[in-house]
Write a protein that holds these residues in place. Structure first.
Motif, PDB file in Angstrom:
ATOM      1  N   MET A 108       0.864  -1.180   0.000  1.00 52.89           N
ATOM      2  CA  MET A 108       0.000   0.000   0.000  1.00 52.89           C
ATOM      3  C   MET A 108       0.901   1.231   0.000  1.00 52.89           C
ATOM      4  N   THR A 109       0.641   2.147  -0.902  1.00 52.92           N
ATOM      5  CA  THR A 109       1.484   3.335  -1.017  1.00 52.92           C
ATOM      6  C   THR A 109       0.646   4.606  -0.902  1.00 52.92           C
ATOM      7  N   LYS A 110       1.282   5.663  -0.409  1.00 49.36           N
ATOM      8  CA  LYS A 110       0.635   6.961  -0.339  1.00 49.36           C
ATOM      9  C   LYS A 110       1.706   8.039  -0.253  1.00 49.36           C
ATOM     10  N   GLN A 111       1.302   9.239  -0.558  1.00 49.65           N
ATOM     11  CA  GLN A 111       2.180  10.391  -0.439  1.00 49.65           C
ATOM     12  C   GLN A 111       1.731  11.222   0.755  1.00 49.65           C
ATOM     13  N   TYR A 112       2.682  11.560   1.615  1.00 49.15           N
ATOM     14  CA  TYR A 112       2.382  12.380   2.793  1.00 49.15           C
ATOM     15  C   TYR A 112       3.381  13.527   2.806  1.00 49.15           C
ATOM     16  N   GLY A 113       2.942  14.668   2.290  1.00 45.14           N
ATOM     17  CA  GLY A 113       3.875  15.783   2.128  1.00 45.14           C
ATOM     18  C   GLY A 113       4.950  15.391   1.132  1.00 45.14           C
ATOM     19  N   ILE A 117       5.340   6.823   1.315  1.00 43.90           N
ATOM     20  CA  ILE A 117       5.132   5.796   2.334  1.00 43.90           C
ATOM     21  C   ILE A 117       4.694   4.495   1.669  1.00 43.90           C
ATOM     22  N   THR A 118       5.316   3.405   2.073  1.00 42.84           N
ATOM     23  CA  THR A 118       4.945   2.080   1.580  1.00 42.84           C
ATOM     24  C   THR A 118       4.734   1.141   2.757  1.00 42.84           C
ATOM     25  N   VAL A 119       3.555   0.551   2.834  1.00 37.84           N
ATOM     26  CA  VAL A 119       3.249  -0.458   3.851  1.00 37.84           C
ATOM     27  C   VAL A 119       3.118  -1.790   3.128  1.00 37.84           C
ATOM     28  N   THR A 169       7.731   1.826   5.264  1.00 38.90           N
ATOM     29  CA  THR A 169       8.924   2.511   4.780  1.00 38.90           C
ATOM     30  C   THR A 169       8.589   3.963   4.475  1.00 38.90           C
ATOM     31  N   PHE A 170       9.474   4.871   4.906  1.00 43.57           N
ATOM     32  CA  PHE A 170       9.268   6.306   4.723  1.00 43.57           C
ATOM     33  C   PHE A 170      10.487   6.880   4.007  1.00 43.57           C
ATOM     34  N   ALA A 171      10.256   7.416   2.814  1.00 37.62           N
ATOM     35  CA  ALA A 171      11.358   7.966   2.010  1.00 37.62           C
ATOM     36  C   ALA A 171      11.047   9.398   1.617  1.00 37.62           C
ATOM     37  N   LYS A 172      12.058  10.250   1.703  1.00 36.64           N
ATOM     38  CA  LYS A 172      11.911  11.626   1.228  1.00 36.64           C
ATOM     39  C   LYS A 172      13.262  12.134   0.739  1.00 36.64           C
ATOM     40  N   PRO A 173      13.250  13.139  -0.148  1.00 33.26           N
ATOM     41  CA  PRO A 173      14.497  13.598  -0.771  1.00 33.26           C
ATOM     42  C   PRO A 173      15.520  14.084   0.256  1.00 33.26           C
ATOM     43  N   GLY A 174      16.770  13.749  -0.008  1.00 36.16           N
ATOM     44  CA  GLY A 174      17.860  14.245   0.809  1.00 36.16           C
ATOM     45  C   GLY A 174      17.973  13.641   2.186  1.00 36.16           C
ATOM     46  N   ALA A 175      17.379  12.473   2.402  1.00 39.60           N
ATOM     47  CA  ALA A 175      17.417  11.863   3.735  1.00 39.60           C
ATOM     48  C   ALA A 175      17.519  10.345   3.601  1.00 39.60           C
ATOM     49  N   PRO A 176      18.119   9.680   4.588  1.00 40.44           N
ATOM     50  CA  PRO A 176      18.108   8.216   4.576  1.00 40.44           C
ATOM     51  C   PRO A 176      16.679   7.701   4.709  1.00 40.44           C
ATOM     52  N   VAL A 177      16.445   6.499   4.246  1.00 39.27           N
ATOM     53  CA  VAL A 177      15.107   5.917   4.248  1.00 39.27           C
ATOM     54  C   VAL A 177      14.864   5.215   5.582  1.00 39.27           C
ATOM     55  N   LEU A 178      13.749   5.577   6.219  1.00 37.18           N
ATOM     56  CA  LEU A 178      13.368   4.941   7.480  1.00 37.18           C
ATOM     57  C   LEU A 178      12.541   3.696   7.179  1.00 37.18           C
ATOM     58  N   HIS A 179      12.991   2.564   7.704  1.00 40.02           N
ATOM     59  CA  HIS A 179      12.324   1.290   7.462  1.00 40.02           C
ATOM     60  C   HIS A 179      11.954   0.683   8.806  1.00 40.02           C
ATOM     61  N   MET A 180      10.657   0.475   9.028  1.00 36.06           N
ATOM     62  CA  MET A 180      10.171  -0.071  10.294  1.00 36.06           C
ATOM     63  C   MET A 180       9.615  -1.474  10.089  1.00 36.06           C
ATOM     64  N   GLU A 181       9.980  -2.358  10.998  1.00 39.28           N
ATOM     65  CA  GLU A 181       9.398  -3.699  11.031  1.00 39.28           C
ATOM     66  C   GLU A 181       8.438  -3.730  12.212  1.00 39.28           C
ATOM     67  N   LYS A 195      15.188   0.850  11.317  1.00 37.69           N
ATOM     68  CA  LYS A 195      16.521   0.939  10.719  1.00 37.69           C
ATOM     69  C   LYS A 195      16.525   1.923   9.565  1.00 37.69           C
ATOM     70  N   PHE A 196      17.710   2.359   9.164  1.00 32.25           N
ATOM     71  CA  PHE A 196      17.840   3.315   8.076  1.00 32.25           C
ATOM     72  C   PHE A 196      18.621   2.687   6.932  1.00 32.25           C
ATOM     73  N   LEU A 197      18.096   2.871   5.709  1.00 31.72           N
ATOM     74  CA  LEU A 197      18.675   2.281   4.514  1.00 31.72           C
ATOM     75  C   LEU A 197      18.984   3.380   3.499  1.00 31.72           C
ATOM     76  N   PRO A 198      19.910   3.120   2.571  1.00 30.09           N
ATOM     77  CA  PRO A 198      20.350   4.183   1.662  1.00 30.09           C
ATOM     78  C   PRO A 198      19.323   4.611   0.615  1.00 30.09           C
ATOM     79  N   THR A 199      18.493   3.668   0.144  1.00 33.73           N
ATOM     80  CA  THR A 199      17.530   3.990  -0.904  1.00 33.73           C
ATOM     81  C   THR A 199      16.190   3.336  -0.610  1.00 33.73           C
ATOM     82  N   GLU A 200      15.147   3.841  -1.291  1.00 34.17           N
ATOM     83  CA  GLU A 200      13.812   3.260  -1.128  1.00 34.17           C
ATOM     84  C   GLU A 200      13.765   1.848  -1.694  1.00 34.17           C
TER      85      GLU A 200
END
Length: 276
Positions: A108-113, A117-119, A169-181, A195-200
């Motif tokens: 499931m994907t959505k844009q928040y600002g 976001i991907t669930v 997963t939360f990704a935005k420009p210029g920042a590491p990607v936040l990945h929650m389990e 955890k934080f990952l380099p790319t979406e």
């Protein structure tokens, strides 16, 4: 699927009986005297005939049973139709569903600002439901010869609740990607890892290579050991993005809905294989 569940109890008893018979046979074989080394055994005759279409005598019966299951499940699906809760959830939260028939993964994907976001979750989470065989009425014989009930089947209209393990997963420009389990049970969401990952792509890809790479990344601190203020802020962070109890209830409903469709598709493929 319901018709399959109805047969599980009787199948279990047949398996138990078969196991018992196997044990008796094994004991009988062990009790036989060993053959003398000089006793000639008759040569085994090997058949060279090739079966004509199909590999067993049961294939015809199996094909007929599968067709009955297909007709039953198709009728159920036609009567129920497209559930309204899917569209209602999408309109309320902004999430868009991504899934394919034949695949167990759901995204499931959505844009928040500025955030993407991907669930992600899996239909196989429905296996966390209690085994229905354990809920069937079971009787034992008392010392007086009376039948005493040991367990009682749950009512069919009892709502089933099962835990779900999923990721956000939360990704935005210029920042590491936040990945929650994450995991949910009874509508409550628990955080296993942050955890934080380099790319979406590194966070959302389902490939074995990417999954292995994610496991090598520092999983973050134990969430329960964070300060109360930090834990509250993280909870609010998730709630603002519609990752809450309503989401977990939707996932449960959607998993059950999609699993029925996958089961029907599986039946059709099984029959296609048998009839080939």
């Amino acid at each position: 699927m319901n018709s399959v569940i109805r047969q599980l109890a009787s199948t279990a008893s047949r398996v138990a009986l078969s196991t018992s018979r196997c044990r008796v046979a094994a004991g009988t074989l062990r009790s036989l005297p060993r053959l003398a080394a000089n006793v000639a055994l008759p040569a085994r005759s090997l058949s060279t005939s090739t079966p004509v279409r199909g590999n067993g005598s049961i294939d015809s019966d199996l094909s007929h049973t599968l067709q009955e299951e297909i007709e039953y499940e198709s009728k159920q699906a036609a009567e129920e139709g497209e559930p309204e809760f899917i569209q209602a959830f999408a309109e309320k939260t902004g999430f868009k569903l991504k899934t394919k028939l034949g695949e167990s993964k759901v995204a499931m994907t959505k844009q928040y600002g500025t955030e993407s976001i991907t669930v992600s979750f899996d239909v196989s989470e429905i296996l966390n439901i209690d085994d229905p065989i354990a809920d069937i009425s079971v009787y034992r014989e008392s010392e007086q010869g009376d039948a005493v009930k040991e367990a009682e089947k749950k009512s069919e209209d009892t709502p089933e609740d099962f835990p779900i393990f999923f990721t956000a997963t939360f990704a935005k420009p210029g920042a590491p990607v936040l990945h929650m389990e994450l995991e949910s049970e009874d509508g409550v969401i628990g955080i296993d890892h942050m955890k934080f990952l380099p790319t979406e792509e590194a966070a959302t890809s389902v490939s074995l290579e990417k999954d292995w790479a994610r496991k090598q990344v520092y999983c973050g601190p134990i969430f329960g050991q964070l300060s109360d203020d930090l834990k509250d802020n993280v909870d609010q962070f998730l709630a603002e993005r519609s990752i809450d109890t309503a989401l977990t209830l939707f996932m449960q409903d959607f998993i059950e809905y999609k699993e029925q469709g996958e089961y029907l598709n599986w039946l059709k493929k099984f029959k296609s294989f048998i009839d080939a």
